[in-house]
Design a protein around this motif. Structure first.
Motif, short mmCIF file in Angstrom:
data_model
loop_
_atom_site.label_atom_id
_atom_site.label_comp_id
_atom_site.label_asym_id
_atom_site.label_seq_id
_atom_site.Cartn_x
_atom_site.Cartn_y
_atom_site.Cartn_z
N ARG A 1 0.81 -1.26 0.12
CA ARG A 1 0.09 0.01 -0.08
C ARG A 1 0.79 1.08 -0.01
O ARG A 1 0.46 2.20 -0.75
CB ARG A 1 -0.99 0.01 1.55
N ILE A 2 1.95 1.20 0.71
CA ILE A 2 2.74 2.43 0.87
C ILE A 2 4.03 2.14 0.00
O ILE A 2 4.44 3.31 -0.87
CB ILE A 2 3.41 2.59 2.22
N THR A 3 4.69 1.00 -0.03
CA THR A 3 5.83 0.84 -0.90
C THR A 3 5.69 0.57 -2.24
O THR A 3 6.58 0.43 -3.11
CB THR A 3 6.53 -0.37 -0.27
N ARG A 4 4.51 0.56 -2.75
CA ARG A 4 4.24 0.40 -4.18
C ARG A 4 5.00 1.47 -5.02
O ARG A 4 5.13 1.25 -6.38
CB ARG A 4 2.56 0.39 -4.35
N SER A 5 5.12 2.73 -4.54
CA SER A 5 5.59 3.71 -5.02
C SER A 5 7.18 3.54 -5.26
O SER A 5 7.68 3.79 -6.55
CB SER A 5 5.74 5.02 -4.52
N ARG B 1 2.86 -2.20 8.53
CA ARG B 1 2.18 -3.45 8.85
C ARG B 1 2.05 -4.41 7.60
O ARG B 1 1.50 -3.99 6.45
CB ARG B 1 0.84 -3.19 9.29
N TYR B 2 2.82 -5.58 7.64
CA TYR B 2 2.75 -6.39 6.59
C TYR B 2 1.66 -7.05 5.86
O TYR B 2 0.57 -7.26 6.63
CB TYR B 2 3.89 -7.51 7.09
N GLU B 3 1.49 -6.98 4.53
CA GLU B 3 0.31 -7.53 4.10
C GLU B 3 0.25 -8.86 3.56
O GLU B 3 1.29 -9.42 3.32
CB GLU B 3 0.38 -6.67 2.77
N ASN B 4 -0.96 -9.62 3.98
CA ASN B 4 -1.38 -10.86 3.63
C ASN B 4 -0.96 -11.19 2.38
O ASN B 4 -0.59 -12.41 1.94
CB ASN B 4 -2.68 -11.31 4.26
N ALA B 5 -1.59 -10.46 1.58
CA ALA B 5 -1.49 -10.73 -0.03
C ALA B 5 0.11 -10.78 -0.34
O ALA B 5 0.41 -11.72 -0.96
CB ALA B 5 -2.20 -9.63 -0.70
N SER C 1 -0.12 -4.44 -7.11
CA SER C 1 -0.39 -5.26 -5.86
C SER C 1 -1.74 -5.19 -5.54
O SER C 1 -2.42 -5.69 -4.71
CB SER C 1 0.56 -4.99 -4.70
N MET C 2 -2.44 -3.74 -5.82
CA MET C 2 -3.66 -3.43 -5.54
C MET C 2 -4.76 -4.09 -6.18
O MET C 2 -5.90 -3.78 -5.88
CB MET C 2 -3.63 -1.77 -5.56
N SER C 3 -4.39 -4.75 -7.19
CA SER C 3 -5.24 -5.45 -8.16
C SER C 3 -5.79 -6.85 -7.58
O SER C 3 -4.89 -7.57 -6.94
CB SER C 3 -4.79 -5.60 -9.56
N ASN C 4 -7.07 -7.02 -7.78
CA ASN C 4 -7.34 -8.49 -7.50
C ASN C 4 -7.12 -9.63 -8.31
O ASN C 4 -6.90 -10.82 -7.90
CB ASN C 4 -9.12 -8.30 -7.30
N ALA C 5 -6.36 -9.26 -9.28
CA ALA C 5 -5.70 -10.20 -10.51
C ALA C 5 -4.38 -10.30 -10.20
O ALA C 5 -3.83 -10.99 -11.08
CB ALA C 5 -6.29 -9.53 -11.69
N TRP C 6 -3.54 -9.91 -9.19
CA TRP C 6 -2.16 -10.33 -9.03
C TRP C 6 -1.84 -11.69 -9.04
O TRP C 6 -0.68 -12.12 -9.50
CB TRP C 6 -1.84 -9.77 -7.82
#
Length: 290
Positions: free
Chosen positions: A146-150, A196-200, A171-176
């Motif tokens: 969410r933050i590190t995608r930049s 905070r670490y992301e589950n996906a 990463s924000m896409s449901n089709a990853w």
């Protein structure tokens, strides 16, 4: 000055060469399930590592703790820091804020982050990660959160210029999951994951590893769970006097890596740059003043 103490994982890694065989066995056990692996009773921790309880006591004292209770207290504080939200981080900094302008306090914190990070990064691991990125017969995939995608987008853009077969996983896409279809053994997945670490992201790393991909992880001093699947992990200091963590040190490591990959691939990357510049000219992408 940023006087944030070393995490227990960092202490273990720094002291590893000076540990006995049994203590190294214990260190490996603690790092495998870190930090939860150290939160059981001293008997449970010893049993999980296959060592004696006196070995646990001796090792935590080597790490600078008075005993196992002090070791666990530090571990619990780390766990709290890993899951803290922006409001909690802000309140923590306000309580400790010195009487100085925010520009000075923020800069001091960032410079401290850089110093501490550079003393703990393994140059051999950095070189190995760069070599992985220069293997043109393997694809590179890049993903952030969410933050590190930049940061992921920045790294992707440069890698795409330097070499072929680079993909930015949105990463924000449901089709990853679709991006995993074409991963081949030996391909490289570069992952950015800070608290905070992301589950996906964790699931993506696990599934990519199952397909034989190699993983380069950029994370913070508390280490993302993705490190269990990574080949090269770079733990970077990110805490600053703000509700938000700083990406300055991450960017420093990224840009150094980009420079090294460019140096190693210069013959081919120069041709790609020249072709790209020609396309810029033809499309009038940039404004010219001459």
């Amino acid at each position: 000055m940023n006087d944030v103490p070393k995490t227990i994982a960092e202490r273990l890694q720094s002291a590893f060469d000076d540990l006995t065989r049994a203590e190294r066995q214990l260190a490996d056990s603690l790092l495998t399930g870190y930090p939860v692996s150290g939160l059981g009773s001293i008997t449970q921790v010893a049993k999980a590592a296959g060592v004696s309880t006196p070995t646990v006591v001796r090792m935590v004292q080597k790490l600078g703790f008075t005993g196992f209770p002090a070791f666990q207290s530090a571990l619990r504080r780390e766990l709290e820091a890993r899951i803290s939200d922006p409001i909690t981080k802000h309140d923590t900094w306000v309580e400790k804020a010195p009487d100085a302008h925010i520009l000075n306090r923020f800069t001091d914190a960032v410079m401290g982050n850089i110093r501490q990070t550079l003393t703990q990064i393994d140059p051999d691991m950095f070189d190995r990660a760069c070599e992985m990125l220069t293997e043109l017969d393997h694809s590179v995939l890049v993903v952030g959160g969410r933050i590190t995608r930049s940061l992921a987008d920045y790294f992707f853009m440069h890698m795409q210029v330097l070499r072929p077969n680079v993909t930015h996983i949105q990463s924000m896409s449901n089709a990853w999951v679709h991006y995993l279809l074409d991963i081949k053994p030996g391909d490289v997945v570069v992952i950015f994951d800070v608290r905070r670490y992301e589950n996906a992201t964790l699931r993506l790393a696990e599934m990519a590893r199952e397909k034989g991909a190699r993983i380069i992880l950029f994370t913070d001093q508390w280490r993302s769970p993705v490190h269990e699947f990574s080949d090269c992990t770079f733990c970077v200091r990110i805490a600053v006097p703000s509700a938000w963590d700083s990406t300055v040190t991450l960017m420093l490591i990224l840009e150094a890596m980009i420079a090294e990959v460019q140096e190693h691939t210069w013959d081919s990357s120069r041709q790609r740059m020249e072709e790209l510049e020609d396309m810029f000219d033809r499309t009038r992408f940039f404004r010219k003043f001459t």
